[in-house]
Design a protein around this motif. Structure first.
Motif: not given
Length: 723
Positions: A195-203
């Motif tokens: 939960d502390f890590l970034p989440v990749r944004l995918a369209a």
């Protein structure tokens, strides 16, 4: 976690070892030029052999040529963010971490521990965009904020965001049964380290209104807002970004190290500096800045005096409206003979009175005087009078003033009577002390030039324009509990006057820096002003230092915008976009923003926040609700929310596209949804007020452990922001 210096080979192998490498322009701190432009430039340059490229453009910032063994090699100097496995996260990043990243890039700050920044000296500008209203649950592909595809196409074809938003409402006016709130709750069901890590944004995995963000940013980070979970408080995300700690000198670091090791370090303790009280009198500019009505003695020149007379006449602050000015002809203290001044005296021959007033509300929604207390330097009461207002009272404000109808019924003293007594007491040698005396003097309809204000003398922990409360100051510096009847029996104006007096005495004994938050912190703009621009040295007056600007709704120059060299007021988010462009690029004629723009820009978009009913009359920093009901403000319909999200995302994309190369672009939301916390806080305040004066079965609201735990849970949720 043990700190380890990374070797050059580790950076070189990042992309092959599963490390995420983010170039500024693809990550939440993003560069102005779109990522595909940079990638095309990189690929085109890499495709040309060293032997074929004989020269390169000397003005090109991205590439340099070095010579080794008679061969030319290309090296990429473009700023890049790198997040690797070495950056092990066991907690959320905070707004202070974002600020640390910014200062590292533009103000020679320390290196952040959660990301690596390659070529950070190549970062030319920083733009920070504060966008409250976005939540993690909104980035779920199943979140009910989808808008028609043709609207997105309209935006891509260059049609206005407002026009597209109107089209969404027309085509999708029926709210869906699923709420964004449910998606947001589902996103916080677990508490794993991931939960502390970034989440990749995918369209492909985003709702339609949010898809354009995937073209600007690669990742979504959880960013925790400042606050206190134990007491269920959320602090201002604005000031967390704009106020920073002063870097410690080597002497301070050595002293701190010595204390940890149990060693005695010379000069590590506070040194008192006795200062006479007259040195703390507010200047004319300070009086004006803090809304005091100025005494005529401050206007010697005829044009200034005429203008001030007109201003007071327009504001109904003249003798015809009942106002009086203390009889003082000039700013001299009356020619106090030296023999009358005791050596080392804090009063320096001046008479000091501490004053506090209580008010009620009368017809016309005006504040009227109901009690005045005056205390001498020795703490003895000089005056303590109840006052009968001239107009009918509509609210006695008993929980704060302590005044009731029974107390005022036999009173015959009027404001005019009090004014007459004060004019006899106040002389050119008299100094008035109080806490935010501007409101007390306004209720008295009286002006005096020699004022010491404890709300200005002691600074708020988060800096101006916030002011500390007298209760907090007394608790922190005097270790005294005052105003115990706040919200029920009211305040004691004599007690408050003595607290002000003791705070001033302490300041005189300790020195001007005592209780000054600027001794430990400063605004980010002041920090930048001490950082010279590339290729120049810092002038004595700081003229060669870096500059900044604030772009916000309303008139920021009257609020926190005072801390920035430049401020731009706006009425809509679209105007904020134009204001950012103006701050970054500068005015063509240099009318306000110098050519080339400023180095740091902070801006805020507020329309999404207002659409979601997160704000209360745009007073976002004080997370509270004035409504007497204890129901959460309703969520807008799906069509309204989709329209506003689409518009907001379009504005963010427009800012991103307008930024010059090597610009660090940071977008953060500040907090999560604060409405449930505000509702429960209002319930708790009402309960505490009623509990002191009512029986349990007469209380309109009950506060039990269930509500207490719910408020703490709501606080944790409200602190879950994004970046």
């Amino acid at each position: 976690m043990a700190k380890k210096k990374r070797k050059h080979a580790q950076y070189a192998d990042d992309d092959d070892n599963g490390t995420q490498t983010y170039r500024l322009g693809t990550h939440f701190p993003s560069v102005g030029s779109p990522v595909h432009v940079h990638d095309q430039r990189r690929r085109s340059l890499e495709s040309v052999s060293d032997g074929m490229r004989e020269a390169h453009d000397p003005d090109e910032e991205t590439w340099t040529v070095i010579r080794r063994g008679g061969k030319k090699h290309k090296k990429n100097n473009y700023p890049t963010l790198v997040y690797a496995d070495l950056h092990k996260k066991n907690s959320d990043i905070r707004i202070g971490d974002l600020q640390n990243l910014i200062l590292h890039c533009v103000a020679n700050g320390t290196s952040p521990q959660w990301v690596s920044v390659r070529h950070h000296l190549e970062v030319k500008k920083v733009v920070v965009l504060f966008v409250p209203g976005l939540e993690k649950g909104m980035f779920d592909e199943n979140a009910p904020i989808d808008s028609p595809e043709d609207v997105v196409q309209d935006l891509e074809l260059g049609k206005g965001a407002d026009q597209a938003a109107e089209k969404i409402i027309l085509e999708n006016s029926v709210p869906k049964s699923v709420a964004v709130q449910q998606a947001n709750d589902a996103s916080h069901t677990s508490a794993s380290p991931d939960d502390f890590l970034p989440v990749r944004l995918a369209a492909d995995n985003l709702p339609t209104p949010l898809k354009p963000l995937a073209d600007c940013f690669e990742n979504l980070w959880p960013v925790k807002a400042p606050g206190d979970d134990r007491y269920a408080k959320v602090f201002s995300p604005l000031h967390a970004m704009l106020n920073s700690q002063i870097p410690k000198s080597q002497e301070q670091k050595d002293a701190e190290r010595g204390r940890k090791e149990g060693k005695h370090v010379a000069n590590s303790q506070w040194q008192n500096k006795r200062t006479p009280v007259k040195d703390f009198i507010l200047s004319r500019d300070q009086l004006r800045d803090h809304d005091y009505v100025l005494h005529p003695v401050y206007f010697d020149a005829e044009p200034q005096a005429a203008a001030e007379v007109k201003r007071r006449a327009d504001a109904k602050q003249t003798s015809s409206s009942g106002w009086v000015d203390v009889n003082i002809a000039n700013l001299s203290p009356g020619g106090i003979p030296e023999q009358e001044i005791e050596q080392g005296s804090l009063t320096a021959g001046r008479t000091v009175f501490a004053m506090d007033c209580e008010m009620c509300k009368v017809e016309g929604d005006d504040a009227a005087l109901t009690r005045i207390s005056l205390v001498g330097w020795d703490g003895e009461v000089v005056m303590d009078e109840l006052v009968k207002p001239d107009k009918p009272i509509v609210d006695y404000l008993t929980p704060f003033s302590g005044i009731t109808a029974e107390k005022l019924d036999p009173v015959t003293t009027t404001v005019a009577d009090v004014q007459k007594r004060l004019l006899d007491l106040l002389t050119p040698r008299t100094i008035l002390v109080g806490h935010s005396l501007d409101s007390d003097l306004a209720a008295l309809k009286l002006t005096h030039p020699f004022i010491v204000d404890t709300s200005v003398l002691y600074q708020h922990p988060r800096g101006p324009p916030l002011k500390p409360s007298l209760k907090w100051l007394a608790q922190k510096y005097l270790h005294r509990e005052i105003q115990k009847g706040h919200g029920s029996l009211g305040h004691d104006s004599v007690e408050d006057s003595r607290a002000c007096l003791d705070l001033v005495k302490m300041k005189c004994e300790k020195g001007p820096e005592w209780g000054n938050s600027a001794a430990n912190g400063e605004t980010i703009f002041k920090r930048l002003s001490r950082t010279p621009r590339a290729g120049s040295s810092l002038a004595a007056d700081g003229s060669q230092g870096k500059t900044g600007a604030i772009v916000d709704h309303g008139a920021p120059e009257k609020n926190f915008g005072q801390m920035a060299p430049f401020s731009i007021g706006c009425g809509t988010d679209a105007e904020v976009v134009e204001g950012v462009k103006r701050a970054v690029l500068g005015d063509l004629d240099g009318a306000k923003i110098p050519g080339g723009g400023v180095d740091f820009t902070w801006a805020r978009m507020r329309e999404l926040e207002a659409c979601r009913r997160w704000s209360n009359n745009h007073r976002y920093d004080l997370i509270q609700m004035e409504e007497p009901s204890f129901t959460t403000n309703s969520e807008p319909s799906t069509s309204e929310l989709a329209a506003k999200v689409t518009s907001t995302v379009s504005h963010i994309r427009n800012v991103h596209a307008s930024l010059p190369p090597c610009t660090l672009f940071v977008v953060y939301t500040g907090t999560g949804d604060p409405r449930e916390l505000a509702r429960l806080q209002q319930m708790q305040r009402t309960y505490k007020q009623e509990y002191k004066v009512k029986k349990w079965d007469e209380l309109s609201v009950k506060w039990t452990d269930t509500e207490e735990q719910a408020m703490r849970k709501a606080c944790k949720k409200a602190r879950q922001g994004l970046g």
